[in-house]
Motif scaffolding. Structure first.
Motif, PDB file in Angstrom:
ATOM      1  N   ARG A  63     -15.436 -19.120  52.561  1.00 14.92           N
ATOM      2  CA  ARG A  63     -14.436 -19.268  51.510  1.00 14.92           C
ATOM      3  C   ARG A  63     -14.080 -17.949  50.827  1.00 14.92           C
ATOM      4  O   ARG A  63     -13.092 -17.870  50.116  1.00 14.92           O
ATOM      5  CB  ARG A  63     -14.895 -20.284  50.454  1.00 14.92           C
ATOM      6  N   LYS A  64     -14.914 -16.897  51.020  1.00 13.60           N
ATOM      7  CA  LYS A  64     -14.625 -15.645  50.305  1.00 13.60           C
ATOM      8  C   LYS A  64     -15.051 -14.440  51.128  1.00 13.60           C
ATOM      9  O   LYS A  64     -16.087 -14.456  51.795  1.00 13.60           O
ATOM     10  CB  LYS A  64     -15.346 -15.618  48.960  1.00 13.60           C
ATOM     11  N   LEU A  65     -14.229 -13.393  51.056  1.00 14.98           N
ATOM     12  CA  LEU A  65     -14.524 -12.113  51.706  1.00 14.98           C
ATOM     13  C   LEU A  65     -14.260 -10.988  50.724  1.00 14.98           C
ATOM     14  O   LEU A  65     -13.186 -10.917  50.111  1.00 14.98           O
ATOM     15  CB  LEU A  65     -13.636 -11.934  52.945  1.00 14.98           C
ATOM     16  N   VAL A  66     -15.254 -10.102  50.563  1.00 10.92           N
ATOM     17  CA  VAL A  66     -15.122  -8.909  49.723  1.00 10.92           C
ATOM     18  C   VAL A  66     -15.309  -7.701  50.631  1.00 10.92           C
ATOM     19  O   VAL A  66     -16.313  -7.609  51.340  1.00 10.92           O
ATOM     20  CB  VAL A  66     -16.163  -8.899  48.588  1.00 10.92           C
ATOM     21  N   VAL A  67     -14.346  -6.775  50.624  1.00 14.55           N
ATOM     22  CA  VAL A  67     -14.352  -5.653  51.564  1.00 14.55           C
ATOM     23  C   VAL A  67     -14.374  -4.328  50.816  1.00 14.55           C
ATOM     24  O   VAL A  67     -13.519  -4.083  49.950  1.00 14.55           O
ATOM     25  CB  VAL A  67     -13.120  -5.699  52.500  1.00 14.55           C
ATOM     26  N   ARG A  68     -15.326  -3.500  51.174  1.00 10.57           N
ATOM     27  CA  ARG A  68     -15.324  -2.128  50.675  1.00 10.57           C
ATOM     28  C   ARG A  68     -14.332  -1.312  51.508  1.00 10.57           C
ATOM     29  O   ARG A  68     -14.494  -1.135  52.696  1.00 10.57           O
ATOM     30  CB  ARG A  68     -16.702  -1.490  50.805  1.00 10.57           C
ATOM     31  N   SER A  69     -13.310  -0.801  50.838  1.00 16.06           N
ATOM     32  CA  SER A  69     -12.411   0.144  51.481  1.00 16.06           C
ATOM     33  C   SER A  69     -12.553   1.479  50.755  1.00 16.06           C
ATOM     34  O   SER A  69     -13.550   1.720  50.073  1.00 16.06           O
ATOM     35  CB  SER A  69     -10.967  -0.371  51.458  1.00 16.06           C
ATOM     36  N   SER A  70     -11.580   2.343  50.893  1.00 17.39           N
ATOM     37  CA  SER A  70     -11.688   3.693  50.328  1.00 17.39           C
ATOM     38  C   SER A  70     -10.327   4.176  49.842  1.00 17.39           C
ATOM     39  O   SER A  70      -9.286   3.872  50.443  1.00 17.39           O
ATOM     40  CB  SER A  70     -12.217   4.654  51.399  1.00 17.39           C
ATOM     41  N   ALA A  71     -10.351   4.946  48.766  1.00 12.53           N
ATOM     42  CA  ALA A  71      -9.122   5.591  48.292  1.00 12.53           C
ATOM     43  C   ALA A  71      -8.601   6.595  49.306  1.00 12.53           C
ATOM     44  O   ALA A  71      -7.466   7.066  49.184  1.00 12.53           O
ATOM     45  CB  ALA A  71      -9.366   6.278  46.950  1.00 12.53           C
ATOM     46  N   ALA A  72      -9.403   6.900  50.328  1.00 15.08           N
ATOM     47  CA  ALA A  72      -8.947   7.795  51.398  1.00 15.08           C
ATOM     48  C   ALA A  72      -7.755   7.224  52.154  1.00 15.08           C
ATOM     49  O   ALA A  72      -7.094   7.963  52.884  1.00 15.08           O
ATOM     50  CB  ALA A  72     -10.090   8.093  52.358  1.00 15.08           C
ATOM     51  N   VAL A  73      -7.462   5.924  51.986  1.00 20.85           N
ATOM     52  CA  VAL A  73      -6.282   5.350  52.654  1.00 20.85           C
ATOM     53  C   VAL A  73      -5.001   6.023  52.169  1.00 20.85           C
ATOM     54  O   VAL A  73      -3.979   5.996  52.870  1.00 20.85           O
ATOM     55  CB  VAL A  73      -6.178   3.828  52.433  1.00 20.85           C
ATOM     56  N   TYR A  74      -5.030   6.628  50.975  1.00 21.92           N
ATOM     57  CA  TYR A  74      -3.841   7.294  50.436  1.00 21.92           C
ATOM     58  C   TYR A  74      -3.660   8.704  50.998  1.00 21.92           C
ATOM     59  O   TYR A  74      -2.615   9.326  50.778  1.00 21.92           O
ATOM     60  CB  TYR A  74      -3.927   7.381  48.915  1.00 21.92           C
ATOM     61  N   GLY A  75      -4.679   9.224  51.698  1.00 18.86           N
ATOM     62  CA  GLY A  75      -4.610  10.585  52.190  1.00 18.86           C
ATOM     63  C   GLY A  75      -4.684  11.595  51.055  1.00 18.86           C
ATOM     64  O   GLY A  75      -4.950  11.262  49.895  1.00 18.86           O
ATOM     65  N   SER A  76      -4.449  12.851  51.392  1.00 21.95           N
ATOM     66  CA  SER A  76      -4.368  13.936  50.402  1.00 21.95           C
ATOM     67  C   SER A  76      -3.292  14.888  50.873  1.00 21.95           C
ATOM     68  O   SER A  76      -3.368  15.421  51.977  1.00 21.95           O
ATOM     69  CB  SER A  76      -5.704  14.683  50.271  1.00 21.95           C
ATOM     70  N   SER A  77      -2.300  15.120  50.026  1.00 23.76           N
ATOM     71  CA  SER A  77      -1.132  15.901  50.433  1.00 23.76           C
ATOM     72  C   SER A  77      -0.579  16.660  49.237  1.00 23.76           C
ATOM     73  O   SER A  77      -0.703  16.205  48.093  1.00 23.76           O
ATOM     74  CB  SER A  77      -0.055  14.955  50.998  1.00 23.76           C
ATOM     75  N   PRO A  78       0.056  17.812  49.472  1.00 32.51           N
ATOM     76  CA  PRO A  78       0.677  18.534  48.357  1.00 32.51           C
ATOM     77  C   PRO A  78       1.875  17.790  47.776  1.00 32.51           C
ATOM     78  O   PRO A  78       2.355  18.119  46.700  1.00 32.51           O
ATOM     79  CB  PRO A  78       1.110  19.863  48.993  1.00 32.51           C
TER      80      PRO A  78
ATOM     81  N   VAL B 125     -10.129  -6.676  48.305  1.00 35.20           N
ATOM     82  CA  VAL B 125     -10.274  -5.377  48.961  1.00 35.20           C
ATOM     83  C   VAL B 125     -10.362  -4.314  47.873  1.00 35.20           C
ATOM     84  O   VAL B 125      -9.502  -4.239  46.994  1.00 35.20           O
ATOM     85  CB  VAL B 125      -9.079  -5.086  49.891  1.00 35.20           C
ATOM     86  N   LEU B 126     -11.408  -3.496  47.945  1.00 33.65           N
ATOM     87  CA  LEU B 126     -11.678  -2.510  46.897  1.00 33.65           C
ATOM     88  C   LEU B 126     -11.573  -1.102  47.461  1.00 33.65           C
ATOM     89  O   LEU B 126     -12.333  -0.730  48.356  1.00 33.65           O
ATOM     90  CB  LEU B 126     -13.071  -2.750  46.315  1.00 33.65           C
TER      91      LEU B 126
END
Length: 331
Positions: free
Chosen positions: A112-127, A172-173
């Motif tokens: 009934r429930k799923l909690v997923v560790r994700s990362s702010a790295a999905v946004y990348g890093s760019s100028p 999703v976090l």
């Protein structure tokens, strides 16, 4: 919002610092009847009443455990964000492991429930990045390598599961970089180089989430219903130069191409496996995420700001004693 009790919870990656701490927090919750921790290697320390099962989530064995135990809640923390293992193996752990786990969740009528560790790295890093990323923002330059790319793919598979099992509550976090006394990461090892190299002409804005706050968020997401995708970080930012001065680390700005060479030196001095492309970009351009959605959803604010998380880490490591100076840098 209160949820129907999560009675049987399965935690992946339980032999790592975050998985072990989350399992310990969940097993102490009187509303949870059973906590099952899975990983490919046994945990170093006792997990108390958490039941450890040695299984590779890349194999069908994970489906058997979920089905036989009547697991109703899965907390997926097995995203490998740093490893000395070859990149191909790490990608397989992250992607194939997640695919097998989600397939097992999809087939289980008890889920009934799923909690997923994700990362702010999905946004990348760019100028060209915005000053602050919200959950609705798309990356200017999506990550093309490493765990950032893995996290993007993992989130894609999670969205696929949500379409097939609309009855599930899915959270999703997207965590900023963890810091705290128990954290060992490429960034913490970078700080222990004899002389810390920085990118000449850049002073990135960095955010951190303290391990205690990360555990609290994961506990809340598991025992309450908060569907959606949320950024997780401590308040405020810390410039890399500020962090190095406060840690009392000698540092020297170097041209970007030289940083990779110095990163290779870290293999001998700090256990680094070189500087990954995503770490290099983060140490150049930084990244800041907005956490308003999480704070509004939980009616909660992290105990530690980014600055306080760094201070707690530095104190635990015995850093910051003595004169805080940078070699050829600002004082």
């Amino acid at each position: 919002m209160p949820a129907a009790a999560a009675r049987v919870v399965l935690v992946t990656g339980v032999s790592r610092f975050l998985g072990a701490r989350v399992a310990n927090a969940l097993q102490a919750d009187p509303g949870i009847e059973r906590v099952i921790g899975v990983d490919t290697v046994p945990p170093v320390e006792s997990l108390g009443r958490t039941e450890f099962v040695r299984v590779d989530i890349r194999t069908p064995g994970i489906a058997k455990i979920i089905a036989s135990a009547g697991v109703d809640t899965v907390v997926h923390l097995n995203l490998v964000t740093s490893s000395s293992a070859p990149r191909a193996k790490v990608k397989e752990l992250n992607i194939i492991g997640t695919m097998q786990l989600l397939a097992a969740c999809q087939r289980s009528p008890d889920m009934r429930k799923l909690v997923v560790r994700s990362s702010a790295a999905v946004y990348g890093s760019s100028p060209m990045d915005p000053a602050v990323f919200t959950e609705r923002d798309e990356p200017v330059e999506p990550p093309r390598t490493g765990y950032g790319k893995d996290a993007v793919e993992v989130e894609g598979y999670v969205r696929g599961l949500m379409r097939r099992r609309s009855d599930l509550t899915v959270s999703v976090l997207r965590f900023a970089n963890f810091l705290g006394p128990g954290v060992d990461s490429p960034f913490t090892r970078y700080l222990h180089l004899p002389v810390v190299p920085t990118v000449l002409g850049f002073d990135p804005r960095l955010q951190f989430v303290h391990e205690d706050d990360g555990v609290e968020v994961l506990h809340r997401m598991t025992t309450e219903d908060h569907p959606g995708c949320y950024n997780v970080a401590g308040d405020g930012v810390l410039l890399l130069s500020q962090a190095l001065r406060r840690a009392g680390r000698p540092y020297v700005p170097v041209p970007a191409p030289s940083l990779s060479v110095l990163g290779d030196m870290g293999r001998r001095f700090a256990g680094l496996s070189g500087f990954s492309p995503e770490l290099l970009r983060w140490l150049t351009y930084g990244r800041v995420i907005d956490t308003t959605a999480l704070e509004n959803e939980l009616s909660w604010r992290p105990k530690y700001s980014s600055e306080a998380a760094f201070a707690d880490f530095a104190a635990a490591q015995g850093l910051g004693r003595g004169r805080l100076t940078g070699l050829l840098g600002r004082t």
